[in-house]
Write a protein that holds these residues in place. Structure first.
Motif, PDB file in Angstrom:
ATOM      1  N   TYR A   1      84.388  38.019  36.482  1.00 23.68           N
ATOM      2  CA  TYR A   1      83.948  38.587  35.210  1.00 23.68           C
ATOM      3  C   TYR A   1      84.596  39.941  34.911  1.00 23.68           C
ATOM      4  O   TYR A   1      85.181  40.114  33.833  1.00 23.68           O
ATOM      5  CB  TYR A   1      82.409  38.662  35.148  1.00 23.68           C
ATOM      6  CG  TYR A   1      81.911  39.606  34.109  1.00 23.68           C
ATOM      7  CD1 TYR A   1      81.989  39.266  32.746  1.00 23.68           C
ATOM      8  CD2 TYR A   1      81.417  40.860  34.448  1.00 23.68           C
ATOM      9  CE1 TYR A   1      81.572  40.162  31.777  1.00 23.68           C
ATOM     10  CE2 TYR A   1      80.995  41.749  33.476  1.00 23.68           C
ATOM     11  CZ  TYR A   1      81.075  41.404  32.145  1.00 23.68           C
ATOM     12  OH  TYR A   1      80.681  42.291  31.189  1.00 23.68           O
ATOM     13  N   PRO A   2      84.543  40.915  35.858  1.00 26.54           N
ATOM     14  CA  PRO A   2      85.165  42.209  35.517  1.00 26.54           C
ATOM     15  C   PRO A   2      86.665  42.106  35.250  1.00 26.54           C
ATOM     16  O   PRO A   2      87.194  42.860  34.431  1.00 26.54           O
ATOM     17  CB  PRO A   2      84.894  43.075  36.750  1.00 26.54           C
ATOM     18  CG  PRO A   2      83.853  42.395  37.517  1.00 26.54           C
ATOM     19  CD  PRO A   2      83.903  40.950  37.180  1.00 26.54           C
TER      20      PRO A   2
ATOM     21  N   THR B   1      91.773  47.134  39.343  1.00 22.54           N
ATOM     22  CA  THR B   1      91.913  46.398  38.091  1.00 22.54           C
ATOM     23  C   THR B   1      90.565  46.114  37.450  1.00 22.54           C
ATOM     24  O   THR B   1      90.446  46.055  36.239  1.00 22.54           O
ATOM     25  CB  THR B   1      92.612  45.049  38.369  1.00 22.54           C
ATOM     26  OG1 THR B   1      93.833  45.322  39.016  1.00 22.54           O
ATOM     27  CG2 THR B   1      92.871  44.289  37.100  1.00 22.54           C
ATOM     28  N   ARG B   2      89.549  45.933  38.277  1.00 21.94           N
ATOM     29  CA  ARG B   2      88.274  45.504  37.711  1.00 21.94           C
ATOM     30  C   ARG B   2      87.206  46.581  37.788  1.00 21.94           C
ATOM     31  O   ARG B   2      86.047  46.339  37.492  1.00 21.94           O
ATOM     32  CB  ARG B   2      87.806  44.220  38.407  1.00 21.94           C
ATOM     33  CG  ARG B   2      87.759  44.312  39.909  1.00 21.94           C
ATOM     34  CD  ARG B   2      87.630  42.942  40.545  1.00 21.94           C
ATOM     35  NE  ARG B   2      87.974  42.980  41.935  1.00 21.94           N
ATOM     36  CZ  ARG B   2      87.103  43.254  42.919  1.00 21.94           C
ATOM     37  NH1 ARG B   2      85.853  43.484  42.644  1.00 21.94           N
ATOM     38  NH2 ARG B   2      87.508  43.280  44.169  1.00 21.94           N
ATOM     39  N   MET B   3      87.576  47.802  38.206  1.00 18.97           N
ATOM     40  CA  MET B   3      86.524  48.781  38.462  1.00 18.97           C
ATOM     41  C   MET B   3      85.853  49.293  37.187  1.00 18.97           C
ATOM     42  O   MET B   3      84.685  49.663  37.220  1.00 18.97           O
ATOM     43  CB  MET B   3      87.058  49.944  39.280  1.00 18.97           C
ATOM     44  CG  MET B   3      88.032  50.832  38.568  1.00 18.97           C
ATOM     45  SD  MET B   3      88.507  52.195  39.619  1.00 18.97           S
ATOM     46  CE  MET B   3      89.614  53.076  38.539  1.00 18.97           C
ATOM     47  N   ILE B   4      86.573  49.285  36.064  1.00 18.08           N
ATOM     48  CA  ILE B   4      85.971  49.852  34.851  1.00 18.08           C
ATOM     49  C   ILE B   4      84.851  48.949  34.325  1.00 18.08           C
ATOM     50  O   ILE B   4      83.722  49.423  34.133  1.00 18.08           O
ATOM     51  CB  ILE B   4      87.061  50.136  33.802  1.00 18.08           C
ATOM     52  CG1 ILE B   4      88.018  51.203  34.346  1.00 18.08           C
ATOM     53  CG2 ILE B   4      86.458  50.589  32.487  1.00 18.08           C
ATOM     54  CD1 ILE B   4      89.399  51.116  33.779  1.00 18.08           C
TER      55      ILE B   4
ATOM     56  N   THR C   1      88.316  43.299  31.850  1.00 18.85           N
ATOM     57  CA  THR C   1      89.364  44.320  31.766  1.00 18.85           C
ATOM     58  C   THR C   1      90.425  43.904  30.749  1.00 18.85           C
ATOM     59  O   THR C   1      90.815  44.704  29.882  1.00 18.85           O
ATOM     60  CB  THR C   1      90.022  44.524  33.141  1.00 18.85           C
ATOM     61  OG1 THR C   1      89.059  45.031  34.047  1.00 18.85           O
ATOM     62  CG2 THR C   1      91.184  45.490  33.054  1.00 18.85           C
ATOM     63  N   PHE C   2      90.848  42.638  30.845  1.00 20.76           N
ATOM     64  CA  PHE C   2      91.852  42.136  29.892  1.00 20.76           C
ATOM     65  C   PHE C   2      91.303  42.197  28.479  1.00 20.76           C
ATOM     66  O   PHE C   2      91.999  42.627  27.550  1.00 20.76           O
ATOM     67  CB  PHE C   2      92.244  40.700  30.268  1.00 20.76           C
ATOM     68  CG  PHE C   2      93.279  40.623  31.345  1.00 20.76           C
ATOM     69  CD1 PHE C   2      94.616  40.497  31.019  1.00 20.76           C
ATOM     70  CD2 PHE C   2      92.921  40.692  32.683  1.00 20.76           C
ATOM     71  CE1 PHE C   2      95.586  40.433  32.010  1.00 20.76           C
ATOM     72  CE2 PHE C   2      93.883  40.639  33.675  1.00 20.76           C
ATOM     73  CZ  PHE C   2      95.210  40.503  33.342  1.00 20.76           C
ATOM     74  N   ARG C   3      90.044  41.785  28.292  1.00 23.76           N
ATOM     75  CA  ARG C   3      89.466  41.761  26.947  1.00 23.76           C
ATOM     76  C   ARG C   3      89.364  43.184  26.388  1.00 23.76           C
ATOM     77  O   ARG C   3      89.790  43.453  25.265  1.00 23.76           O
ATOM     78  CB  ARG C   3      88.079  41.117  26.976  1.00 23.76           C
ATOM     79  CG  ARG C   3      87.546  40.711  25.613  1.00 23.76           C
ATOM     80  CD  ARG C   3      86.066  40.386  25.653  1.00 23.76           C
ATOM     81  NE  ARG C   3      85.241  41.519  26.023  1.00 23.76           N
ATOM     82  CZ  ARG C   3      84.889  42.499  25.189  1.00 23.76           C
ATOM     83  NH1 ARG C   3      85.269  42.475  23.935  1.00 23.76           N
ATOM     84  NH2 ARG C   3      84.160  43.510  25.612  1.00 23.76           N
ATOM     85  N   GLU C   4      88.832  44.089  27.218  1.00 27.68           N
ATOM     86  CA  GLU C   4      88.624  45.460  26.734  1.00 27.68           C
ATOM     87  C   GLU C   4      89.924  46.127  26.326  1.00 27.68           C
ATOM     88  O   GLU C   4      89.939  46.982  25.436  1.00 27.68           O
ATOM     89  CB  GLU C   4      87.945  46.316  27.814  1.00 27.68           C
ATOM     90  CG  GLU C   4      86.431  46.214  27.786  1.00 27.68           C
ATOM     91  CD  GLU C   4      85.779  47.032  28.882  1.00 27.68           C
ATOM     92  OE1 GLU C   4      86.432  47.960  29.404  1.00 27.68           O
ATOM     93  OE2 GLU C   4      84.626  46.735  29.218  1.00 27.68           O
TER      94      GLU C   4
ATOM     95  N   ALA D   1      80.573  49.364  34.281  1.00 28.76           N
ATOM     96  CA  ALA D   1      79.683  49.070  33.151  1.00 28.76           C
ATOM     97  C   ALA D   1      78.627  48.037  33.548  1.00 28.76           C
ATOM     98  O   ALA D   1      77.451  48.157  33.172  1.00 28.76           O
ATOM     99  CB  ALA D   1      80.502  48.562  31.959  1.00 28.76           C
ATOM    100  N   LEU D   2      79.057  47.055  34.326  1.00 31.02           N
ATOM    101  CA  LEU D   2      78.123  46.019  34.781  1.00 31.02           C
ATOM    102  C   LEU D   2      77.014  46.638  35.632  1.00 31.02           C
ATOM    103  O   LEU D   2      75.828  46.321  35.461  1.00 31.02           O
ATOM    104  CB  LEU D   2      78.892  44.977  35.602  1.00 31.02           C
ATOM    105  CG  LEU D   2      78.092  43.820  36.192  1.00 31.02           C
ATOM    106  CD1 LEU D   2      77.591  42.904  35.094  1.00 31.02           C
ATOM    107  CD2 LEU D   2      78.929  43.032  37.178  1.00 31.02           C
ATOM    108  N   MET D   3      77.396  47.554  36.514  1.00 28.78           N
ATOM    109  CA  MET D   3      76.409  48.219  37.364  1.00 28.78           C
ATOM    110  C   MET D   3      75.433  49.038  36.520  1.00 28.78           C
ATOM    111  O   MET D   3      74.240  49.074  36.806  1.00 28.78           O
ATOM    112  CB  MET D   3      77.111  49.122  38.380  1.00 28.78           C
ATOM    113  CG  MET D   3      77.801  48.365  39.465  1.00 28.78           C
ATOM    114  SD  MET D   3      76.587  47.486  40.468  1.00 28.78           S
ATOM    115  CE  MET D   3      77.605  46.332  41.311  1.00 28.78           C
ATOM    116  N   SER D   4      75.965  49.657  35.464  1.00 29.20           N
ATOM    117  CA  SER D   4      75.081  50.401  34.554  1.00 29.20           C
ATOM    118  C   SER D   4      74.093  49.459  33.902  1.00 29.20           C
ATOM    119  O   SER D   4      72.894  49.741  33.840  1.00 29.20           O
ATOM    120  CB  SER D   4      75.890  51.081  33.452  1.00 29.20           C
ATOM    121  OG  SER D   4      76.722  52.038  33.998  1.00 29.20           O
TER     122      SER D   4
END
Lengths: 299, 330
Positions: free
Chosen positions: B53-54, A145-148, B58-61, A152-155
């Motif tokens: 945060y991620p 769920t949070r990998m995308i 994800t929800f926001r994006e 970006a955060l890692m970038s």
């Protein structure tokens, strides 16, 4: 299979088979044989693909022709495929990368799991319940769920294409906190209070008393985490593109897909990634099986 | 922040707690000291940065669309695009079908084999080790081997079929049809082969936690082996099965590595092996449509959460009390 009534049971206590096997229950020889046969067939099915992999990987001609009926002994045994495989990909480097990544993330995970577990089990502070629920709530959020945004955060942090990217996001987790809290809660308060009376600080108590008492739980957690991190492929695929930074699993995935047409070489590559892990497993099997059973997780 | 600095900061803040203690009486009251916040601070920070945060992002994006370098709010339109996309439904269908097929086979099979293992007098340990072997091998490696095991002309499986005289052998991974010999059947065989050991271990642990007195009481009452199995073993294993169905469903939902290794992000052949996570991966990192990938991630999250909660409500509420009761008894 074994229709025991009360009478046969009590009689069985003195039967020679029960005496030989040291059992108080009756186990018929025929029943035991049937079980052994069925379970052995299953075990054979578990081992056969691995055995076939090894046999094929030792055959040079497997790269261009395969026998229609599979054999478990190569017609032309040689280490040719292994030489090609280890030239094609720096497998030893991949092992080093995997060991660094898995080692660092597991040590961090164990440390933070025990630390947070101790705070939630023995600490008294405002907001404890809410914080504990917050830690547990992370269990409900699958990594996918949070990998995308994580990518970006890692970038943004310029951590892509570094082993740090494979370690940092996996240092804390709800499961470890939960497991350690359950375990530490069973340590008697008196033990900890006694240390406090002697003037020990909380971190000293944590290091000298709590951590040594948690060894079995930490071992189980370590095993599950090592398996999980070692086999991860999704996250390395995203953040690592430098060929020299691949983990074993990623190197295998990418190399294996690339050399698909050379069966012998591809299976030698697979063997290079699998066999050392299996050796470690066979050495540690008792601990690994116990760790999986106590934690209920498969890693 | 690296592990080393996080550790250092935790230990550094641990020491003021120790010096503070000289002024205060070392009583239970000291437990309220700020040292606990120092313990929880670094891990909490890591959770906020790498989990909270991620997730929010994800929800926001999923509600925005990238136009050049800026973002434009598009509301739920990504979701309506997604839910009308047959590719998404196919991926969801594949994931559900493969998950159900896997669980329907692996749970009864592991129950039978674990019961046998439980009755075995000698040699249970080596068998456990062997059955668990594939589970320890990465799904990538397993998939790589099975890519050849399922090779239609000379693969291990069809080779064995040839050997026993079957002439028209299945195409397995090359056949995208919904069929018992197609690609979906092949990856189900693979998953059962790989997962069986873990399921057996869990069932075995469940079997061994059934109190012996129950069996003895039933034997005294004159129950036969089948009645004992039906009335004592199966009901006692209920929490185990509930646990396996729940965790197995979530695992099946997030299936990725083996299918990706065999079929690439597109789940070849003909998207027959594309799972939801693979579609998310393909959308986000091959088509670079992060908003759509985020929408898939949100739907995925809701599905997993929903399954967990429904399973919890429908099955676990009762078991939970029983598990807690049995824990206390032990």
């Amino acid at each position: 299979m074994n229709m025991t009534s009360v009478d046969s049971r009590t009689r069985a206590r003195r039967s020679p088979i029960a005496w030989l096997t040291g059992s108080t229950r009756r186990y018929s020889v025929a029943g035991q044989m049937a079980i052994v046969v069925v379970l052995s067939v299953g075990a054979l099915a578990m081992v056969l693909p691995f055995a076939w992999m090894i046999a094929t990987s030792l055959s040079r001609q497997a790269n261009f022709t395969m026998p229609r009926i599979p054999t478990l002994w190569p017609p032309d045994p040689s280490l040719f495929n292994y030489r090609v495989a280890s030239t094609n990909l720096p497998i030893f480097r991949y092992y080093l990368n995997s060991i660094v990544v898995v080692g660092a993330s597991t040590l961090g995970y164990l440390f933070f799991s025990a630390l947070t577990g101790y705070a939630f089990a023995k600490g008294r502070f405002r907001g404890k319940q809410i914080l504990f629920v917050a830690f547990l709530a992370t269990l409900l959020i699958p990594f996918e769920t949070r990998m995308i945004p994580l990518y970006a955060l890692m970038s943004d942090l310029h951590l892509n294409d570094s082993l740090v990217a494979l370690i940092l996001p996996f240092l804390v987790g709800g499961f470890g906190t939960f497991l350690m809290r359950q375990h530490i809660a069973s340590i008697p308060d008196d033990l900890i209070d006694a240390a406090r009376q002697d003037g020990a600080g909380e971190f000293l108590i944590f290091r000298r008393i709590v951590l040594p008492l948690c060894k079995p739980a930490l071992a189980a957690l370590a095993i599950v985490n090592v398996i999980w991190r070692w086999n991860d492929i999704l996250w390395p695929l995203l953040v690592i593109s430098n060929r020299n930074l691949y983990t074993v699993t990623q190197g295998l995935a990418i190399a294996g897909r690339g050399q698909g047409i050379f069966t012998g070489v591809a299976l030698a590559t697979a063997a290079l990634a699998i066999v050392p892990v299996m050796v470690v497993y066979l050495i540690l099997q008792r601990h690994i099986i116990r760790g999986i059973t106590t934690s209920g997780m498969k890693g | 922040m690296s592990t080393a600095t996080a550790t250092a900061s935790a230990s550094a803040t641990g020491s003021p707690g120790a010096s503070e203690q000289s002024q205060q009486r070392p009583t239970r009251k000291r437990r309220g000291s700020p040292v606990w916040y120092a313990f929880l601070g670094p891990p909490l920070l890591l959770l906020l940065v790498f989990v909270a945060y991620p997730t929010v992002e994800t929800f926001r994006e999923s509600l925005f669309r990238r136009v050049g370098t800026r973002e434009e709010f598009v509301g739920l339109s990504q979701y309506s695009r997604l839910l009308t996309n047959p590719i998404f439904w196919k991926a969801l269908g594949n994931t559900a079908l493969l998950g159900v097929a896997f669980l329907v086979i692996v749970i009864p099979l592991s129950a039978v084999l674990a019961s046998m293992l439980n009755r075995l007098r000698r040699g249970a340990t080596p068998l456990k080790v062997i059955y668990f072997l594939p589970q320890l091998t990465s799904s990538v490696a397993v998939a790589l081997i099975f890519n050849y095991v399922f090779q239609p002309d000379w693969g291990l499986l069809n080779g064995l079929l040839h050997r026993v005289g079957v002439d028209s052998v299945p195409l397995w991974l090359a056949d995208p049809r919904y069929d018992f010999t197609g690609s979906r059947a092949a990856v189900t065989i693979l998953a059962v082969w790989a997962g069986l050991g873990y399921y057996m271990l869990v069932v075995l642990a469940g079997l061994q936690s059934i109190p012996v007195d129950l069996y003895e009481a039933a034997a005294i009452d004159g129950a036969n082996a089948f009645q004992i199995w039906r009335r004592i073993t199966l009901p006692s294993l209920r929490p185990t099965f509930v646990f396996l169905v729940m965790t197995g469903t979530v695992d099946a939902m997030s299936r990725f590595s083996d299918l990706w290794t065999l079929g690439g992000p597109g789940g070849a052949p003909a998207r027959s092996l594309q799972s939801v996570v693979m579609l998310m991966f393909q959308t986000g990192f091959e088509s670079h449509d992060t908003s759509m990938a985020a929408a898939i991630a949100v739907v995925f999250f809701i599905l997993v959460l929903g399954i967990t909660l429904i399973a919890f409500r429908a099955l676990l509420a009762r078991e939970f009390r029983e598990i807690r009761g049995s824990r206390k008894a032990r």
